[in-house]
Design a protein around this motif. Sequence first.
Motif, PDB file in Angstrom:
ATOM      1  N   UNK A 245       1.012  -1.202  -0.199  1.00 12.74           N
ATOM      2  CA  UNK A 245      -0.023  -0.150   0.003  1.00 12.74           C
ATOM      3  C   UNK A 245       0.897   1.246   0.008  1.00 12.74           C
ATOM      4  N   UNK A 246       0.473   2.191  -0.912  1.00  8.13           N
ATOM      5  CA  UNK A 246       1.276   3.426  -0.760  1.00  8.13           C
ATOM      6  C   UNK A 246       0.192   4.391  -0.547  1.00  8.13           C
ATOM      7  N   UNK A 247       0.639   5.645   0.042  1.00  5.28           N
ATOM      8  CA  UNK A 247      -0.326   6.759   0.409  1.00  5.28           C
ATOM      9  C   UNK A 247       0.246   7.914  -0.551  1.00  5.28           C
TER      10      UNK A 247
ATOM     11  N   UNK B 101      -1.662  -7.116   4.086  1.00  9.16           N
ATOM     12  CA  UNK B 101      -0.569  -6.408   4.508  1.00  9.16           C
ATOM     13  C   UNK B 101      -0.722  -5.215   5.431  1.00  9.16           C
ATOM     14  N   UNK B 102      -2.162  -4.991   5.443  1.00  5.97           N
ATOM     15  CA  UNK B 102      -2.605  -3.558   5.953  1.00  5.97           C
ATOM     16  C   UNK B 102      -2.807  -3.927   7.414  1.00  5.97           C
ATOM     17  N   UNK B 103      -2.536  -5.025   8.103  1.00  3.20           N
ATOM     18  CA  UNK B 103      -2.461  -5.292   9.557  1.00  3.20           C
ATOM     19  C   UNK B 103      -3.801  -5.633   9.765  1.00  3.20           C
ATOM     20  N   UNK B 104      -4.920  -5.527   8.914  1.00  2.37           N
ATOM     21  CA  UNK B 104      -6.278  -5.787   9.128  1.00  2.37           C
ATOM     22  C   UNK B 104      -6.783  -6.756   7.928  1.00  2.37           C
TER      23      UNK B 104
ATOM     24  N   UNK C 215      -6.174  12.481   0.356  1.00  2.00           N
ATOM     25  CA  UNK C 215      -5.132  11.247  -0.042  1.00  2.00           C
ATOM     26  C   UNK C 215      -5.740  10.222  -0.852  1.00  2.00           C
TER      27      UNK C 215
ATOM     28  N   UNK D   8      -5.002   5.923  -1.837  1.00  2.00           N
ATOM     29  CA  UNK D   8      -4.332   4.923  -1.443  1.00  2.00           C
ATOM     30  C   UNK D   8      -4.047   4.074  -2.812  1.00  2.00           C
TER      31      UNK D   8
END
Lengths: 442, 389
Positions: free
Chosen positions: A56-58, A272-275, A392, A394
Amino acid sequence: MPAKSRFTRLDAFTKTVEDARVRTTSGGIVTLSSLLLILWLVWGEWAEYRRIVVHPELVVDKGRGEKMEIHMNVTFPRVPCELLTLDVMDVSGEVQTGVMHGVSKVRLRPEGEGGGVIESKALDLHNDDPATHLDPSYCGECYGAPAPSNAIKPGCCNTCAEVRDAYASVSWSFGRGENVEQCSREHYSEHLDEQRREGCRIEGGIRVNKVVGNFHFAPGKSFSNGNMHVHDLENYFAGGGADVQHSFSHVIHHLRFGPQLPEAVAKKAGEKGGMAWSNHHLNPLDGTEQKTDEKAFNFMYFVKVVSTAYLPLGWEKKSQKNALESILPHELVELGGYGVGEAGSIETHQYSVTSHKRSLAGGDDSGEGHKERLHARGGIPGVFFSYDISPMKVINREARSKSFSGFLVGCCAIIGGTLTVAAAIDRALYEGHQRVKKLHQG
Amino acid sequence: MNGFADHGLDESAFGESKAISAVKAFDAFPKTKPSYQQRTSTGGVWTLSLITLSILLSITELQRWWVGTTSHTFSVEKGISHDLQINLDIVVAMQCSDLHINVQDAAGDRILAGSALNKHPTKWEHWGDKRSHQLARDRGEQYEEEDVHDYLGAARRKKKFTKTPRVRGDPNACRVFGSLEGNKVQGDFHITARGHGYMEFGQHLDHNSFNFSHQINELSFGPFYPSLLNPLDNTRATTPNHFYKYQYYLSVVPTIYTTDARALDTANPSISPSSSDAANDNSALSWGSNTVFTNQYAVTEQSHTVPESQVPGIFVKFDIEPILLTISEEWQGALGLLVRVVNVLSGVFVAGGWCFQISEWAREYWGRRGRRDGALGVLSGRRASMDKT
């Protein structure tokens, strides 16, 4: 032995001549087990190499003049389709222009009868269908209100809908259309009464400009006049007898901004996002149900929309085609197809949402233990979604977790490391054995 | 097998079984009988230094593993949220009875914060302690790396507001503190003077008693963790003017600190955890003690005098960001550590072995040249021994 060349002296891999070599059982066991270990680790390395991860990129959203699709499927079990309107507005309260839409109203049987589908009819946003079967010279009366500008015949109100438009433009309440010739001809009030007990489902999508705005489901004909947005609420509040009680209880089956991610893709993106993710988590409102028995009740959803792009592996190679697609004017892209790239790249939106509800009568939250919280009074009953666009964006980019050379390096490290350590263990075993032997002998 | 037991592992003493000899044939590690091996003192030194080196490297590797890695991830906040708790502890240099505190939000709700918060009369002079600092003075702080454990530890500490010091003499200030729940939408929190800004009070206050000098001891969103430091905590702003307006613009960013990222996966993601202490107590089981949910915020401030036609006061406008930050500390598995330590050890030994070999060659080369200078044409017997080892 072959003839000694100049390089012989440089041999770093000195070998023991066969006669001087000692083979031991422990050595054999260590060799075999280290081989197994190497195989296992190399296999793990291979699996790691084949694995596709999502990074993921922001970034800041640099898109200009973009469009956004809102797809919805909302059921109102206690508001008939005839009463329900959908309005899409931008930040200043103006009705959005240039909206591409394909929304249909589905009439539903009353709740008590199971709520089956009666009829589905495409909804024309901000514009009702004209009557056609009239005498060409006929000019209906507008009953004191100025004729609507979009009337079929200028200066006339030939249909019931036009009379309603005319009334709405001067903020008069229209009611059930009794004594209005056009409406009694079209059996407006009979239709209304007939449908009183029905529910309505709104399904479909609209394409709007990607700016802050809101859309709402509210009863009655709406009319925007400068900064005022007016709904004709009389029919809604009048109700249809004792047994019919309208209310804005609703079920959101589906609400998303932009195309849906394929289920597999959504799962992968979440790793990968943790969730953990699934489409449900991308669209938190899916499956929401809100109930009320009060007529004058207002539900609000404050939605913050975050652009999200999903770029699959091998996306770059086909980016030429993508560039072409992005030049294409959005009108040529079918509703529901906007944002879906050819190489499987998807431009969609996630959102976070805060819900709020209040009675139009005002009051406080003492029921929830917050009597210091006072609700605003007045307004329009209905369900309001106000959306805000986050700056933003994603980007979920698929990538291999390792390059091929990385894989090779990993393999070499595994083989080298394991063998060296195994050699050391073997050596230690051998030496230890020798010691023990010496002890026994000595 | 008795014989085998008697002789221990003495292989040369007897004929072995087939299986053992088959295994033996696989021995890929060349060993030489000790009689063929040569031990040198330089080799000993090398071995020792290599062992020290590998121990050192292993220790650093172990340390790195122990500290873990901190990763910052972000996601769009999931679930449907409702409430946002605001924790406030502020001292204003005015009488309590003259203050009017309200929250107005985008949902149209107005929260009469004055009745939800505690108001204690106090003396302004009590609160000017040294730890107070101006906003945005220490820039360096924000570049220090965050340790998740600091946050977790701070979150476990007591959750009470400090007591108001006892007042001697006439109170000239008011301390307003407590928590209140608002909607989780954009909002405006303001402290104004009685009779100014809101018509319904009607009573007019003498302009000379206006003094919006204030000290913020605590301003945070979400569950109340007094030990977590927020940008506005312990800031002080003073003015000699009566008609003065302070404005703070806050962007609230929901944040999760965790040492157990996997627990987040299993936790029910349809519950948005931001709301309040009460709601958090209910869901504490699902989050565990390794996770803290809080809200950080960024703040800008502006203050200026206003003409008498405008409303003086302290205004805090806040907006909520849709992106949730997750700061998690992760450990690699013990197996990964083992593999790395093994890699380090073997790498050191192999590389050391090569270095030793090269140094031996170099020594031999230089030694031969030196000898050639002294005793001409004498070939050393060392070459032969080198071949053997």
